[in-house]
Motif scaffolding. Structure first.
Motif, PDB file in Angstrom:
ATOM      1  N   ILE A 149       0.836  -1.204   0.000  1.00 41.22           N
ATOM      2  CA  ILE A 149       0.000   0.000   0.000  1.00 41.22           C
ATOM      3  C   ILE A 149       0.868   1.251   0.000  1.00 41.22           C
ATOM      4  CG2 ILE A 149      -1.646   1.340   1.388  1.00 41.22           C
ATOM      5  CD1 ILE A 149      -2.859  -1.421   2.220  1.00 41.22           C
ATOM      6  N   ALA A 150       1.923   1.263   0.800  1.00 40.50           N
ATOM      7  CA  ALA A 150       2.833   2.413   0.830  1.00 40.50           C
ATOM      8  C   ALA A 150       3.501   2.606  -0.526  1.00 40.50           C
ATOM      9  CB  ALA A 150       3.878   2.232   1.930  1.00 40.50           C
ATOM     10  N   SER A 204       3.951   5.539  -5.638  1.00 41.05           N
ATOM     11  CA  SER A 204       3.833   5.497  -7.092  1.00 41.05           C
ATOM     12  C   SER A 204       2.827   6.545  -7.581  1.00 41.05           C
ATOM     13  CB  SER A 204       3.407   4.102  -7.546  1.00 41.05           C
ATOM     14  OG  SER A 204       3.252   4.053  -8.937  1.00 41.05           O
ATOM     15  N   ALA A 205       1.756   6.714  -6.841  1.00 41.61           N
ATOM     16  CA  ALA A 205       0.753   7.712  -7.212  1.00 41.61           C
ATOM     17  C   ALA A 205       1.337   9.122  -7.127  1.00 41.61           C
ATOM     18  CB  ALA A 205      -0.483   7.585  -6.315  1.00 41.61           C
ATOM     19  N   VAL A 206       2.150   9.380  -6.104  1.00 38.83           N
ATOM     20  CA  VAL A 206       2.828  10.678  -5.992  1.00 38.83           C
ATOM     21  C   VAL A 206       3.750  10.867  -7.192  1.00 38.83           C
ATOM     22  CG1 VAL A 206       4.491  12.042  -4.679  1.00 38.83           C
ATOM     23  CG2 VAL A 206       2.660  10.839  -3.477  1.00 38.83           C
ATOM     24  N   PRO A 257      -1.186  17.645  -1.588  1.00 40.46           N
ATOM     25  CA  PRO A 257      -1.118  17.557  -0.113  1.00 40.46           C
ATOM     26  C   PRO A 257      -1.849  16.337   0.460  1.00 40.46           C
ATOM     27  CG  PRO A 257      -1.528  19.815  -0.770  1.00 40.46           C
ATOM     28  CD  PRO A 257      -1.663  18.969  -2.013  1.00 40.46           C
ATOM     29  N   ASP A 258      -3.038  16.059  -0.045  1.00 44.57           N
ATOM     30  CA  ASP A 258      -3.785  14.898   0.462  1.00 44.57           C
ATOM     31  C   ASP A 258      -3.086  13.591   0.099  1.00 44.57           C
ATOM     32  OD1 ASP A 258      -5.765  16.458   1.613  1.00 44.57           O
ATOM     33  OD2 ASP A 258      -7.080  16.340  -0.143  1.00 44.57           O
ATOM     34  N   LEU A 259      -2.571  13.528  -1.107  1.00 42.78           N
ATOM     35  CA  LEU A 259      -1.867  12.334  -1.547  1.00 42.78           C
ATOM     36  C   LEU A 259      -0.577  12.136  -0.753  1.00 42.78           C
ATOM     37  CD1 LEU A 259      -1.834   9.959  -3.464  1.00 42.78           C
ATOM     38  CD2 LEU A 259      -0.851  11.458  -5.205  1.00 42.78           C
ATOM     39  N   ALA A 260       0.109  13.226  -0.481  1.00 39.20           N
ATOM     40  CA  ALA A 260       1.329  13.140   0.320  1.00 39.20           C
ATOM     41  C   ALA A 260       1.016  12.652   1.736  1.00 39.20           C
ATOM     42  CB  ALA A 260       2.030  14.489   0.359  1.00 39.20           C
ATOM     43  N   GLN A 261      -0.054  13.151   2.337  1.00 38.73           N
ATOM     44  CA  GLN A 261      -0.428  12.718   3.684  1.00 38.73           C
ATOM     45  C   GLN A 261      -0.821  11.247   3.696  1.00 38.73           C
ATOM     46  OE1 GLN A 261      -0.169  14.582   6.651  1.00 38.73           O
ATOM     47  NE2 GLN A 261      -0.307  12.461   7.344  1.00 38.73           N
ATOM     48  N   LYS A 262      -1.543  10.824   2.665  1.00 36.95           N
ATOM     49  CA  LYS A 262      -1.920   9.416   2.555  1.00 36.95           C
ATOM     50  C   LYS A 262      -0.663   8.545   2.462  1.00 36.95           C
ATOM     51  CE  LYS A 262      -4.596   6.277  -0.338  1.00 36.95           C
ATOM     52  NZ  LYS A 262      -5.408   6.126  -1.539  1.00 36.95           N
ATOM     53  N   LEU A 274       3.915   5.008   7.671  1.00 35.77           N
ATOM     54  CA  LEU A 274       3.900   4.801   9.119  1.00 35.77           C
ATOM     55  C   LEU A 274       3.226   3.474   9.474  1.00 35.77           C
ATOM     56  CD1 LEU A 274       3.069   8.427  10.322  1.00 35.77           C
ATOM     57  CD2 LEU A 274       5.258   7.212  10.557  1.00 35.77           C
ATOM     58  N   ALA A 275       2.174   3.137   8.745  1.00 29.80           N
ATOM     59  CA  ALA A 275       1.500   1.862   8.975  1.00 29.80           C
ATOM     60  C   ALA A 275       2.428   0.701   8.643  1.00 29.80           C
ATOM     61  CB  ALA A 275       0.220   1.775   8.151  1.00 29.80           C
ATOM     62  N   TRP A 276       3.181   0.826   7.533  1.00 35.45           N
ATOM     63  CA  TRP A 276       4.144  -0.210   7.179  1.00 35.45           C
ATOM     64  C   TRP A 276       5.233  -0.324   8.250  1.00 35.45           C
ATOM     65  CZ3 TRP A 276       9.363   0.727   6.353  1.00 35.45           C
ATOM     66  CH2 TRP A 276      10.108  -0.416   6.126  1.00 35.45           C
TER      67      TRP A 276
END
Length: 68
Positions: free
Chosen positions: A19-20, A25-27, A43-48, A54-56
């Motif tokens: 997922i990370a 890749s999307a960024v 900004p939203d994509l960067a935060q995601k 962090l989850a990883w």
């Protein structure tokens, strides 16, 4: 820890890493392909992406703690 529990932690870490990586890749795609028209989504994509990383990290640390 049972083999099943270990496999579950490994699966969670792999999923979180995937997922990370997808977020990163999307960024990359946004910056490469459509920054000038879609910059407001950055900004939203960067935060995601940060949240996914962090989850990883958390999942990997759990896995590392039981493997050592």
């Amino acid at each position: 820890m049972t083999d099943e529990e270990l496999k579950k932690l490994q699966k969670e870490a792999r999923k979180a890493k995937r997922i990370a990586t997808e977020c990163a890749s999307a960024v990359h795609d946004l910056v490469e392909d459509s920054l000038w028209t879609d910059y407001q989504t950055l900004p939203d994509l960067a935060q995601k992406t940060v949240d996914a990383c962090l989850a990883w990290k958390s999942a990997q640390e759990k896995l590392d703690s039981v493997q050592s």
